[in-house]
Motif scaffolding. Structure first.
Motif, PDB file in Angstrom:
ATOM      1  N   ARG A  84      32.374  42.408  34.188  1.00 11.02           N
ATOM      2  CA  ARG A  84      33.626  41.677  34.002  1.00 11.02           C
ATOM      3  C   ARG A  84      34.361  41.571  35.339  1.00 11.02           C
ATOM      4  NH1 ARG A  84      32.684  44.892  29.780  1.00 11.02           N
ATOM      5  NH2 ARG A  84      32.416  43.822  27.786  1.00 11.02           N
ATOM      6  N   TRP A  85      35.016  40.455  35.550  1.00  9.39           N
ATOM      7  CA  TRP A  85      35.781  40.175  36.772  1.00  9.39           C
ATOM      8  C   TRP A  85      36.833  41.255  36.982  1.00  9.39           C
ATOM      9  CZ3 TRP A  85      35.944  37.778  41.133  1.00  9.39           C
ATOM     10  CH2 TRP A  85      37.059  37.130  41.656  1.00  9.39           C
ATOM     11  N   SER A  86      37.485  41.686  35.911  1.00  6.47           N
ATOM     12  CA  SER A  86      38.560  42.682  36.018  1.00  6.47           C
ATOM     13  C   SER A  86      38.057  44.026  36.539  1.00  6.47           C
ATOM     14  CB  SER A  86      39.245  42.876  34.662  1.00  6.47           C
ATOM     15  OG  SER A  86      38.296  43.309  33.694  1.00  6.47           O
ATOM     16  N   ALA A  99      38.445  44.688  40.478  1.00  5.36           N
ATOM     17  CA  ALA A  99      39.758  44.737  41.138  1.00  5.36           C
ATOM     18  C   ALA A  99      39.897  45.940  42.072  1.00  5.36           C
ATOM     19  CB  ALA A  99      40.867  44.739  40.094  1.00  5.36           C
ATOM     20  N   VAL A 125      40.969  38.960  43.086  1.00  7.26           N
ATOM     21  CA  VAL A 125      41.013  38.937  41.623  1.00  7.26           C
ATOM     22  C   VAL A 125      42.434  38.609  41.151  1.00  7.26           C
ATOM     23  CG1 VAL A 125      40.756  40.323  39.533  1.00  7.26           C
ATOM     24  CG2 VAL A 125      39.065  40.530  41.376  1.00  7.26           C
ATOM     25  N   ARG A 126      43.421  39.279  41.702  1.00  9.76           N
ATOM     26  CA  ARG A 126      44.815  39.041  41.307  1.00  9.76           C
ATOM     27  C   ARG A 126      45.233  37.608  41.647  1.00  9.76           C
ATOM     28  NH1 ARG A 126      49.296  38.408  43.662  1.00  9.76           N
ATOM     29  NH2 ARG A 126      48.581  39.106  45.695  1.00  9.76           N
ATOM     30  N   ARG A 147      44.215  34.627  39.310  1.00  4.98           N
ATOM     31  CA  ARG A 147      44.884  34.470  38.000  1.00  4.98           C
ATOM     32  C   ARG A 147      45.847  33.293  37.980  1.00  4.98           C
ATOM     33  NH1 ARG A 147      45.743  40.867  37.581  1.00  4.98           N
ATOM     34  NH2 ARG A 147      43.646  41.359  36.850  1.00  4.98           N
ATOM     35  N   ARG A 164      41.745  34.241  34.824  1.00  7.04           N
ATOM     36  CA  ARG A 164      42.226  35.559  34.414  1.00  7.04           C
ATOM     37  C   ARG A 164      41.111  36.436  33.853  1.00  7.04           C
ATOM     38  NH1 ARG A 164      46.828  38.040  33.804  1.00  7.04           N
ATOM     39  NH2 ARG A 164      47.082  39.628  32.214  1.00  7.04           N
ATOM     40  N   TYR A 165      40.346  35.911  32.923  1.00  7.65           N
ATOM     41  CA  TYR A 165      39.245  36.663  32.306  1.00  7.65           C
ATOM     42  C   TYR A 165      37.932  36.075  32.796  1.00  7.65           C
ATOM     43  CZ  TYR A 165      42.996  38.173  29.232  1.00  7.65           C
ATOM     44  OH  TYR A 165      44.160  38.681  28.745  1.00  7.65           O
ATOM     45  N   TYR A 185      34.694  31.880  33.803  1.00 10.29           N
ATOM     46  CA  TYR A 185      36.085  32.222  33.478  1.00 10.29           C
ATOM     47  C   TYR A 185      36.533  31.571  32.181  1.00 10.29           C
ATOM     48  CZ  TYR A 185      35.887  33.608  38.313  1.00 10.29           C
ATOM     49  OH  TYR A 185      35.509  34.200  39.487  1.00 10.29           O
ATOM     50  N   GLU A 235      38.676  39.078  27.476  1.00  6.97           N
ATOM     51  CA  GLU A 235      37.524  39.522  28.246  1.00  6.97           C
ATOM     52  C   GLU A 235      36.236  39.064  27.557  1.00  6.97           C
ATOM     53  OE1 GLU A 235      37.532  40.836  31.136  1.00  6.97           O
ATOM     54  OE2 GLU A 235      39.168  42.268  31.382  1.00  6.97           O
TER      55      GLU A 235
END
Length: 200
Positions: free
Chosen positions: A67-69, A72, A80-81, A84, A89-90, A109, A114
């Motif tokens: 997952r991209w998150s 971070a 990543v931030r 958004r 975002r996801y 994305y 998620e």
């Protein structure tokens, strides 16, 4: 080349944008498809994020999906931030690699939540199937394709051997050959890849 059908499927799975790079050698893909927001691509290029992008670093060092998150923590420039603000975002990063270093990866994305583990697996298998492509997969024999079809349908190896009138060892060898030709991690993944390529 990435087919129109594959592009449309990715657009459904990643409505906020996606990028797929196939058969990358050094830093240059043989084929790529960029459906990311134009404003994000412009900012990404202007700020020269390429070499600090945690997604690209991950795709060079791993096979599978993340997952991209989860990236971070390894993101000193906060890419990543920053993404958004452009609807990214996801997300998910998937990568496939061969022993000779040839690799493919994708960034996907969505707006709502998620990606699930099953969706990550699905995306990874789709990128792997595109990496292999129908050219190399076309070297599969009829016997190997028949075994893959039976595996896809959930038939046990012992049952396949009995139906084909050969030993279970012969079925395992055909499955191993097919897996090697497709660059799959296991027989089930090989069957999924062959199905996605329209071979079975």
């Amino acid at each position: 080349m990435i087919s129109k059908d594959a592009s449309e499927e990715f657009a459904q799975l990643a409505p906020n944008g996606f990028y797929v790079a196939l058969r990358v050698r050094f830093a240059f893909p043989a084929t790529e498809l960029n459906a990311l927001p134009r404003e994000w691509v412009d900012l990404y290029s202007r700020r020269r994020f390429l070499f600090d992008d945690p997604a690209l670093r991950w795709s060079c060092d791993h096979v599978g999906a993340v997952r991209w998150s989860a990236l971070a923590e390894t993101d000193p420039l906060e890419i990543v931030r920053q993404s958004r603000a452009f609807g990214l975002r996801y997300g998910a990063v998937v990568a496939f690699s061969e022993s000779d270093g040839l690799r493919s990866y994708g960034l996907f994305y969505r707006p709502d939540c998620e990606y699930s583990d099953a969706e990550l697996t699905d995306l990874a298998e789709r990128v792997a199937a595109l990496h292999v492509g129908p050219g190399r997969a076309g070297t599969l024999t009829r016997a190997e394709l028949a075994v893959l079809e039976a595996v896809r349908d959930g038939t046990k190896l012992k049952e396949i051997a009995h139906a084909f009138g050969v030993s279970e060892g012969a079925i395992k060898q055909r499955l191993r050959n097919a897996r090697d030709k497709l660059g799959a991690a296991n027989g089930t993944q090989a069957a999924v890849m062959a199905s996605r390529l329209g071979l079975i």
